[in-house]
Design a protein around this motif. Structure first.
Motif, short mmCIF file in Angstrom:
data_model
loop_
_atom_site.label_atom_id
_atom_site.label_comp_id
_atom_site.label_asym_id
_atom_site.label_seq_id
_atom_site.Cartn_x
_atom_site.Cartn_y
_atom_site.Cartn_z
N SER B 7 6.55 2.41 -26.66
CA SER B 7 6.92 1.59 -27.84
C SER B 7 6.10 1.65 -28.95
O SER B 7 6.63 1.56 -30.25
CB SER B 7 6.97 0.09 -27.16
OG SER B 7 7.72 -0.10 -26.16
N GLN B 8 4.80 1.53 -28.82
CA GLN B 8 3.60 1.89 -29.95
C GLN B 8 4.27 3.10 -30.88
O GLN B 8 4.06 2.98 -32.14
CB GLN B 8 2.42 1.68 -29.51
CG GLN B 8 2.11 0.41 -28.75
CD GLN B 8 0.49 0.85 -28.17
OE1 GLN B 8 0.23 1.74 -27.81
NE2 GLN B 8 -0.02 -0.46 -27.92
N TYR B 10 7.21 4.57 -30.86
CA TYR B 10 8.67 4.26 -31.25
C TYR B 10 8.57 3.14 -32.39
O TYR B 10 9.19 3.56 -33.55
CB TYR B 10 9.46 3.79 -30.08
CG TYR B 10 10.89 3.52 -30.49
CD1 TYR B 10 11.65 4.64 -31.52
CD2 TYR B 10 11.59 2.70 -29.98
CE1 TYR B 10 12.62 4.39 -31.83
CE2 TYR B 10 12.98 2.32 -30.38
CZ TYR B 10 13.62 3.32 -31.16
OH TYR B 10 14.94 3.27 -31.53
N ALA B 11 7.26 2.30 -32.52
CA ALA B 11 7.65 1.38 -33.77
C ALA B 11 7.33 2.11 -34.86
O ALA B 11 7.91 1.92 -35.84
CB ALA B 11 6.24 0.26 -33.56
N SER B 12 6.44 3.06 -35.16
CA SER B 12 6.22 4.09 -36.15
C SER B 12 7.52 4.58 -36.52
O SER B 12 7.74 4.88 -37.64
CB SER B 12 5.09 5.02 -36.26
OG SER B 12 3.77 4.31 -36.04
N LEU B 14 10.53 3.63 -36.01
CA LEU B 14 11.31 2.61 -36.62
C LEU B 14 10.91 2.34 -37.96
O LEU B 14 11.96 2.14 -39.14
CB LEU B 14 11.34 1.42 -35.80
CG LEU B 14 12.16 1.39 -34.41
CD1 LEU B 14 11.87 0.45 -33.68
CD2 LEU B 14 13.44 1.62 -34.85
N VAL B 15 9.78 2.16 -38.06
CA VAL B 15 9.12 1.48 -39.39
C VAL B 15 9.29 2.71 -40.57
O VAL B 15 9.83 2.38 -41.75
CB VAL B 15 7.72 1.30 -39.49
CG1 VAL B 15 7.08 1.03 -40.86
CG2 VAL B 15 7.57 -0.10 -38.69
N TYR B 19 14.52 2.67 -39.82
CA TYR B 19 15.00 1.48 -40.65
C TYR B 19 15.02 1.96 -41.94
O TYR B 19 15.91 1.59 -42.81
CB TYR B 19 13.71 0.43 -40.76
CG TYR B 19 13.62 -0.33 -39.32
CD1 TYR B 19 14.67 -0.50 -38.41
CD2 TYR B 19 12.45 -0.73 -38.72
CE1 TYR B 19 14.66 -1.08 -37.42
CE2 TYR B 19 12.37 -1.59 -37.68
CZ TYR B 19 13.42 -1.44 -37.01
OH TYR B 19 13.36 -2.38 -35.74
N ASN B 23 18.38 1.76 -44.10
CA ASN B 23 18.57 0.69 -45.36
C ASN B 23 18.70 1.67 -46.76
O ASN B 23 18.95 1.02 -47.70
CB ASN B 23 17.32 -0.28 -45.17
CG ASN B 23 17.38 -1.25 -44.03
OD1 ASN B 23 18.36 -1.27 -43.48
ND2 ASN B 23 16.19 -1.47 -43.58
N TYR B 24 18.08 2.73 -46.72
CA TYR B 24 18.02 3.73 -47.90
C TYR B 24 18.53 5.09 -47.54
O TYR B 24 17.77 6.17 -47.43
CB TYR B 24 16.73 3.79 -48.44
CG TYR B 24 15.99 2.39 -48.96
CD1 TYR B 24 16.92 1.79 -49.91
CD2 TYR B 24 14.70 2.28 -49.06
CE1 TYR B 24 16.09 0.63 -50.43
CE2 TYR B 24 14.00 1.30 -49.47
CZ TYR B 24 15.07 0.19 -50.55
OH TYR B 24 14.33 -0.81 -50.74
N LEU B 77 1.76 2.58 -46.67
CA LEU B 77 1.73 1.26 -45.67
C LEU B 77 0.17 0.63 -45.51
O LEU B 77 0.26 -0.28 -45.17
CB LEU B 77 2.17 2.05 -44.42
CG LEU B 77 3.83 2.31 -44.34
CD1 LEU B 77 4.01 3.09 -42.95
CD2 LEU B 77 4.64 1.16 -44.48
N LEU B 83 -0.14 -2.79 -43.83
CA LEU B 83 0.51 -2.71 -42.42
C LEU B 83 -0.53 -2.03 -41.46
O LEU B 83 -0.67 -2.46 -40.35
CB LEU B 83 1.83 -1.75 -42.52
CG LEU B 83 2.40 -1.73 -41.03
CD1 LEU B 83 3.03 -2.97 -40.57
CD2 LEU B 83 3.44 -0.64 -41.25
N VAL B 87 -1.88 -3.23 -38.02
CA VAL B 87 -1.77 -2.26 -36.58
C VAL B 87 -3.28 -2.13 -36.06
O VAL B 87 -3.52 -2.15 -34.98
CB VAL B 87 -1.22 -1.09 -36.85
CG1 VAL B 87 -1.25 -0.19 -35.72
CG2 VAL B 87 0.21 -1.19 -37.43
N TYR B 97 -0.52 5.61 -33.70
CA TYR B 97 -0.03 5.52 -34.71
C TYR B 97 0.44 6.78 -35.47
O TYR B 97 1.46 6.74 -35.90
CB TYR B 97 -0.94 4.61 -35.71
CG TYR B 97 -0.53 4.20 -36.88
CD1 TYR B 97 0.59 3.19 -37.01
CD2 TYR B 97 -0.97 4.64 -38.18
CE1 TYR B 97 0.63 2.74 -38.35
CE2 TYR B 97 -0.93 4.26 -39.25
CZ TYR B 97 0.20 3.40 -39.42
OH TYR B 97 0.50 2.95 -40.83
N MET B 101 3.76 8.24 -36.47
CA MET B 101 4.21 8.55 -38.00
C MET B 101 4.77 10.14 -38.08
O MET B 101 5.40 10.47 -38.73
CB MET B 101 2.97 8.26 -38.72
CG MET B 101 2.56 6.71 -38.99
SD MET B 101 3.98 5.85 -40.03
CE MET B 101 3.68 4.24 -39.74
#
Lengths: 281, 247
Positions: B7-8, B10-12, B14-15, B19, B23-24, B77, B83, B87, B97, B101
């Motif tokens: 999850s940790q 996957y969070a990067s 996503l961010v 995402y 969004n762009y 970031l 951010l 973290v 991380y 990334m």
């Protein structure tokens, strides 16, 4: 920073106040394991911030000064991703994020891009982000700087709800914020801890712990211990002892002079300690 | 509580990619343009004869630029969003991380990689073994680029400095060295300069697999050793010298 030694109990708000450059952010960054100290030691729950940082990080969360919610993300995505950084699964993170936003009355903005939110809403998103986590010790570095009064009040209510079950270290430039929220206050001056304690403890540092504001420009004390300051707005401020308050008030009532009595504010204490007792010595 | 390392990571992703892509979407065109534009220029300038070499080189370039682009993202970031500090004060360590990334850069360039793989299937005709070697080659150069990117991001103090690093790295690592063209095109006295760049070794290995250049067994071995050594050294520097926690 030098000569800073203090210990805190669990739960409640500890507020660090001080001028710009006093060392507030440095101290918070060291304690939240973001910055390596050059010397000295600090521990959280008996864990050393240098050698046991990874264990400390299990239980802390921080919103750094000048932190910004990533503009291309939504509040829901912001909280979800942060919880995933803390090791929650994606589905759990999303569920907790939704629940947190709902509890804070922010569900209306959960799908809006952060860049479209107001300054106050952006800060609330960041505070909600760490509020959603399981962290027991939270560091908030000047979270309310630059916000209008109402936005600050909204943040205050978030902090107040957090402090029942968690410990919060809050740095702020707003002394009334520290006075309103903090259970314990630390006053930093030139890298040193100039004062530490509850408001009650800090008032004990003052020669005169009470302040009376009188609507009379030429009021003078007659045989009463205290200090009188004639303010530019036509009021007179009297600093005095608790035992003298009753006598002063008794002298004002027959003359039908308006007055307010209160314990000295953090502003007065701060000025006294930092600037060497201009008003209350 | 049980913390999930996946999850940790996957969070990067996503961010920093999913995402942002959602969004762009215009960012996808941006990542496509850089390798494809050089590919087009080399192809047109050579009247199509260098298209296969350039198609293979574009894959190498994509891996390098993905890795070094991470520098800009991490720096943004860290310095602008703060951010990374959030973290740092969390259970996620630097390893998760950075891996997250790095993977986010791969995810980001999936459309580019897909298009370039189609080009390579159409024009390069690698054997299965050759494709596997190319994959390892790309992985090695990506690891090098990611390590370099992470190291530079941790020492950069603002985005202007980061742009300066990126502006220097892009031509030195991808445009000037013989990635899109054979090394034999460089006149001899200057050819040795090309060996300063690790991408030269990666490109030579890739080109030899496709038969665009001939390497002896000893040369192939040497190039692999150099490429791996550079990757290990930069990986070590990234792990040991990068500043996860400020000093």
């Amino acid at each position: 920073m030098r000569e800073i030694t203090f210990s805190l109990n669990h739960n409640g708000i500890f507020s660090l106040i001080g001028e710009n450059g006093a060392g507030k952010t440095t101290l918070v960054r060291i304690l939240s394991t973001q910055l390596m100290p050059t010397s000295g030691s600090a521990s959280i729950d008996g864990l050393d911030v240098v050698t046991q940082a990874s264990q400390i990080r299990e239980n802390i969360a921080a919103v750094p000064q000048e932190a910004r919610a990533v503009p291309w993300m939504t509040p829901l995505q912001t909280i979800t991703s942060y919880l995933m950084y803390r090791g929650y699964t994606h589905s759990d993170s999303r569920a907790i994020a939704r629940d947190t936003l709902r509890k804070l009355g922010m569900e209306r903005i959960e799908e809006q891009k952060n860049r479209n939110l107001s300054g106050g809403q952006k800060r609330k998103v960041l505070v909600a982000t760490i509020l959603s986590s399981e962290a027991e010790l939270i560091f908030l570095d000047e979270p309310s700087t630059g916000l209008d009064y109402l936005s600050r009040k909204e943040l205050w209510s978030m902090f107040t709800s957090m402090k029942k079950e968690r410990s919060i270290v809050l740095t702020t430039h707003y002394l009334e914020e520290a006075e309103e929220l903090a259970d314990t206050i630390g006053m930093l001056f030139q890298g040193k801890l100039a004062a530490f304690g509850t408001m009650h403890d800090l008032r004990k540092l003052m020669k005169y712990p009470y302040s009376i504001k009188v609507s009379a420009p030429d009021f003078e004390l007659n045989n009463i211990a205290g200090k009188v300051i004639h303010l530019p707005d036509g009021l007179t401020q009297i600093f005095t002892f608790e035992t003298e308050v009753f006598d002063i008030v008794n002298s004002l009532i027959p003359k039908k002079i308006n007055f307010t009595v209160q314990e000295v504010s953090l502003n007065t204490i701060f000025e006294n300690i930092v600037y060497g007792g201009k008003n209350n010595d | 509580m049980i913390r999930h390392r996946g999850s940790q990571i996957y969070a990067s992703i996503l961010v920093n990619s999913l995402y942002a892509m959602v969004n762009y979407p215009i960012m996808l065109i941006n990542t496509l343009l850089a390798p494809l534009s050089i590919l087009a220029v080399v192809t047109f300038a050579s009247h199509g004869t260098l298209l296969p070499v350039a198609a293979e080189g574009a894959l190498i370039m994509n891996m390098v630029t993905s890795g070094t682009a991470m520098q800009g993202d991490l720096s943004h970031l860290k310095n602008d969003m703060r951010l990374q500090d959030m973290v740092v004060s969390s259970p996620t360590g630097p390893g998760s991380y950075v891996v997250g990334m790095a993977l986010s850069q791969i995810v980001y360039s999936v459309p580019t990689i897909s298009l370039l793989i189609i080009f390579n299937i159409l024009f390069v005709h690698l054997s299965v073994v050759g494709a596997f070697v190319l994959f390892l080659d790309m992985a090695a150069i990506f690891t090098f680029a990611v390590s370099l990117g992470f190291f530079l991001s941790t020492i950069s103090t603002d985005i202007i400095q980061t742009w300066a690093f990126s502006g220097i790295l892009a031509p030195i690592l991808t445009t000037i060295p013989p990635v899109y063209y054979p090394i034999s095109y460089i006149p001899l006295p200057y050819r040795y300069l090309a060996y300063i760049s690790p991408t030269t070794y990666a490109a030579q290995i890739a080109q030899s697999q496709a038969g665009f250049t001939v390497l002896t067994l000893t040369q192939t071995f040497e190039y692999w050793i150099i490429l791996i050594a550079i990757t290990v050294v930069f990986g070590y520097i990234a792990l040991k010298r990068s500043r996860w926690r400020d000093v």
